[in-house]
Design a protein around this motif. Structure first.
Motif, PDB file in Angstrom:
ATOM      1  N   GLN A   1      45.918  12.645  24.387  1.00 31.57           N
ATOM      2  CA  GLN A   1      46.059  12.157  23.013  1.00 31.57           C
ATOM      3  C   GLN A   1      45.575  10.717  22.884  1.00 31.57           C
ATOM      4  O   GLN A   1      44.947  10.355  21.884  1.00 31.57           O
TER       5      GLN A   1
ATOM      6  N   ASN B   1      41.800  10.843  22.948  1.00 30.25           N
ATOM      7  CA  ASN B   1      41.290  11.387  21.689  1.00 30.25           C
ATOM      8  C   ASN B   1      41.269  10.325  20.600  1.00 30.25           C
ATOM      9  O   ASN B   1      40.336  10.249  19.794  1.00 30.25           O
TER      10      ASN B   1
ATOM     11  N   GLN C   1      38.475   7.500  22.035  1.00 29.56           N
ATOM     12  CA  GLN C   1      37.086   7.930  22.253  1.00 29.56           C
ATOM     13  C   GLN C   1      36.325   6.943  23.147  1.00 29.56           C
ATOM     14  O   GLN C   1      35.328   6.340  22.750  1.00 29.56           O
TER      15      GLN C   1
ATOM     16  N   SER D   1      42.220  20.525  28.602  1.00 26.46           N
ATOM     17  CA  SER D   1      42.457  21.453  27.496  1.00 26.46           C
ATOM     18  C   SER D   1      42.842  20.724  26.217  1.00 26.46           C
ATOM     19  O   SER D   1      42.533  21.189  25.109  1.00 26.46           O
ATOM     20  N   HIS D   2      43.498  19.581  26.357  1.00 27.17           N
ATOM     21  CA  HIS D   2      43.954  18.829  25.189  1.00 27.17           C
ATOM     22  C   HIS D   2      42.991  17.723  24.768  1.00 27.17           C
ATOM     23  O   HIS D   2      43.193  17.094  23.721  1.00 27.17           O
ATOM     24  N   LEU D   3      41.947  17.474  25.546  1.00 27.22           N
ATOM     25  CA  LEU D   3      40.977  16.449  25.182  1.00 27.22           C
ATOM     26  C   LEU D   3      40.075  16.929  24.049  1.00 27.22           C
ATOM     27  O   LEU D   3      39.596  18.064  24.059  1.00 27.22           O
ATOM     28  N   LYS D   4      39.846  16.044  23.088  1.00 26.92           N
ATOM     29  CA  LYS D   4      38.937  16.309  21.983  1.00 26.92           C
ATOM     30  C   LYS D   4      38.014  15.092  21.859  1.00 26.92           C
ATOM     31  O   LYS D   4      38.180  14.256  20.982  1.00 26.92           O
TER      32      LYS D   4
ATOM     33  N   ASP E   1      34.051  13.343  21.824  1.00 30.59           N
ATOM     34  CA  ASP E   1      32.742  13.641  21.246  1.00 30.59           C
ATOM     35  C   ASP E   1      31.599  13.466  22.240  1.00 30.59           C
ATOM     36  O   ASP E   1      30.769  14.362  22.407  1.00 30.59           O
TER      37      ASP E   1
ATOM     38  N   GLY F   1      32.692  16.246  24.507  1.00 30.82           N
ATOM     39  CA  GLY F   1      33.105  17.581  24.728  1.00 30.82           C
ATOM     40  C   GLY F   1      32.125  18.671  25.143  1.00 30.82           C
ATOM     41  O   GLY F   1      32.605  19.763  25.390  1.00 30.82           O
TER      42      GLY F   1
ATOM     43  N   LYS G   1      33.180  20.714  28.241  1.00 35.85           N
ATOM     44  CA  LYS G   1      34.619  20.961  28.400  1.00 35.85           C
ATOM     45  C   LYS G   1      34.910  22.366  28.921  1.00 35.85           C
ATOM     46  O   LYS G   1      35.661  22.533  29.902  1.00 35.85           O
ATOM     47  N   SER G   2      34.328  23.380  28.318  1.00 34.67           N
ATOM     48  CA  SER G   2      34.606  24.762  28.730  1.00 34.67           C
ATOM     49  C   SER G   2      34.187  25.010  30.171  1.00 34.67           C
ATOM     50  O   SER G   2      34.910  25.666  30.939  1.00 34.67           O
TER      51      SER G   2
END
Length: 293
Positions: free
Chosen positions: A191, A194, A197, A240-243, A245, A265, A268-269
């Motif tokens: 968090q 996020n 950034q 999994s919780h990172l958002k 750019d 991101g 990420k996958s």
């Protein structure tokens, strides 16, 4: 070339070819329960005198080595007042005109008495990246390890750095919450990232070469570091919780069991898939003898 360092001296892996300029000794905070870096008597914090710093810069210039980067050591150089940092950058610009990048470790608290405008001035003089050991975004973990920071103080510093046009490289310590606080440590750290950034994000595994006593004292008498599976699960939770750019992500420090690299991101996958494969034994992990500080 011979500079008279007060040992030990630490620097980020990416500064391996930089001129290490010891503008301060030790860490002015030096209370973190997990950190043994500056606990030796000779590492008691003090700022180096400006004439000593100038002598070191002149010595480096006289060596003829084409330094393009300078790292301001030790662990707390940004605690120096703005005017002292400005004077140091001026000396570097004068005697080492080919230097394109100046960098430093940075505790978030060190920026509370520096304005965005002052940081921007330092940026114009070459200070272009700061390494921030946030360690965690979770206030309970930060309180236990005596970091002296909070989610809010870390975020404020990272936002100030960004506003000044300086790049940020953030370090998160995996396992820092122990088994007890592993999940909340990972989620709150994500968090924080996020919200901030950062330009770069790296993860290391907490290591305690001098023993666990200091951590035991702040974790109800017994600090339990997650095992390999627990650390991989914690990393899975974090990613999994990172958002993010366009943050360059590295988990390749010698302390890590699994090497991960990518851009978040877009990768990420793929990174999460690597962790899941490692959890199922499909990817070999570093052996203990291959790991280090």
């Amino acid at each position: 070339m011979m500079l008279n360092y007060i040992e030990p001296v630490f620097r980020p892996p990416s500064e391996g070819k930089s001129l290490i300029l010891q503008v301060s000794n030790g860490c002015s905070w030096n209370q973190c329960s997990f950190c043994d870096m500056y606990t030796q008597p000779q590492k008691q914090f003090r700022a180096q005198k400006l004439d000593k710093i100038e002598d070191d810069i002149i010595t480096a210039a006289a060596s003829g080595y084409p330094f393009s980067r300078v790292f301001l050591a030790d662990g707390d150089a940004m605690t120096l007042p703005f005017n002292r940092l400005k004077a140091i950058c001026e000396l570097i610009n004068t005697h080492l005109p080919h230097v394109a990048r100046i960098s430093s470790y940075c505790l978030p608290r060190n920026l509370s008495n520096k304005t965005v405008e002052q940081l921007a001035q330092l940026r114009q003089m070459g200070l272009s990246i700061l390494y921030i050991g946030c360690e965690s975004g979770d206030d309970e973990v930060l309180g236990r390890i005596k970091k002296g920071e909070t989610f809010a103080s870390s975020l404020a510093a990272l936002q100030k750095i960004s506003q000044a046009g300086i790049k940020s490289s953030v370090m998160i310590l995996m396992g820092l919450g122990g088994v007890q606080l592993s999940r909340q440590h990972a989620i709150a750290s994500a968090q924080l990232m996020n919200a901030a950034q950062p330009d770069y994000l790296s993860t290391l595994v907490v290591t305690l070469p001098l023993g666990t006593e200091r951590m035991d004292n702040v974790f109800d008498g017994k600090f339990v570091l997650p095992d390999q599976s627990g650390l991989l699960t914690e990393m899975h939770t974090l990613l999994s919780h990172l958002k993010l750019d366009k943050t360059i992500f590295r988990s390749d420090h010698a302390s890590n069991y699994l090497v991960l690299k990518g851009i978040l991101g877009k990768d990420k996958s793929a990174l999460i898939t690597q962790i899941e494969q490692a959890l199922h034994g499909m990817i070999p992990l570093r052996q203990e003898w291959q790991r280090g500080l």
